[in-house]
Design a protein around this motif. Sequence first.
Motif, short mmCIF file in Angstrom:
data_model
loop_
_atom_site.label_atom_id
_atom_site.label_comp_id
_atom_site.label_asym_id
_atom_site.label_seq_id
_atom_site.Cartn_x
_atom_site.Cartn_y
_atom_site.Cartn_z
N UNK A 14 2.22 47.91 -14.87
CA UNK A 14 1.73 46.71 -14.16
C UNK A 14 0.46 46.28 -14.39
N UNK A 15 0.29 45.19 -15.19
CA UNK A 15 -0.92 44.61 -15.35
C UNK A 15 -1.77 44.16 -13.94
N UNK A 16 -2.98 44.27 -14.19
CA UNK A 16 -3.81 43.92 -13.16
C UNK A 16 -3.94 42.55 -12.84
N UNK A 17 -4.68 42.09 -11.93
CA UNK A 17 -4.59 40.50 -11.62
C UNK A 17 -5.23 39.88 -12.89
N UNK A 18 -6.28 40.37 -13.40
CA UNK A 18 -7.09 39.71 -14.62
C UNK A 18 -6.72 39.99 -15.79
N UNK A 19 -5.75 40.68 -15.84
CA UNK A 19 -5.37 41.27 -17.26
C UNK A 19 -4.11 40.40 -17.99
N UNK A 20 -4.90 40.09 -19.13
CA UNK A 20 -3.60 39.53 -20.20
C UNK A 20 -3.29 40.45 -21.12
N UNK A 21 -2.10 39.98 -21.72
CA UNK A 21 -1.43 41.06 -22.91
C UNK A 21 -0.94 40.12 -23.86
N UNK A 22 -1.77 39.44 -24.58
CA UNK A 22 -1.43 38.43 -25.61
C UNK A 22 -0.61 39.19 -26.81
N UNK A 23 -0.92 40.13 -27.01
CA UNK A 23 -0.08 40.65 -28.35
C UNK A 23 1.19 41.24 -27.90
#
Length: 146
Positions: free
Chosen positions: A40-49
């Motif tokens: 579960x990504x954090x509020x400010x985390x992106x995972x563009x790849x």
Amino acid sequence: AYESTEYKAEKIVLLADEYIRLVDRLTGVERIVRGDGVVIPGVWEDYDEGVQSAVFIDKDQAPIILNKADGTRRLQTTTGPYFPEPYEHILEVRQLIRVMPHESMVVRNGAGRFVTYSGKGTDGTGTGLSFFLGPFDELVELTFST
């Protein structure tokens, strides 16, 4: 009337040979999460790849790794699945080069020098050889005219 702002996180399911690179938009810090499990990504985390598969290293293939933190490149030859560390990116996967006893090969190394590989060895009794090109090496193609 009340307004409420809720953060709805997305669950990401990773298989055993998968990983995801999460980048904090606020600080720029990267982290790699390896499968098998739910992320579960954090509020400010992106995972563009997105979700990526590990590279399987064996005797016939090895990846070139770029470390974006210090700019170095390296050839990773440890066999098994390879998961990058934070700030590491897989540039390419190189195949093992085989040189038969009757063949020779010229390589330009990272310093710009030409190195000749001969399958017959230095004493002429070799049975061939095999090697990976280094991170900055390239094959030299010779063209002969008639």
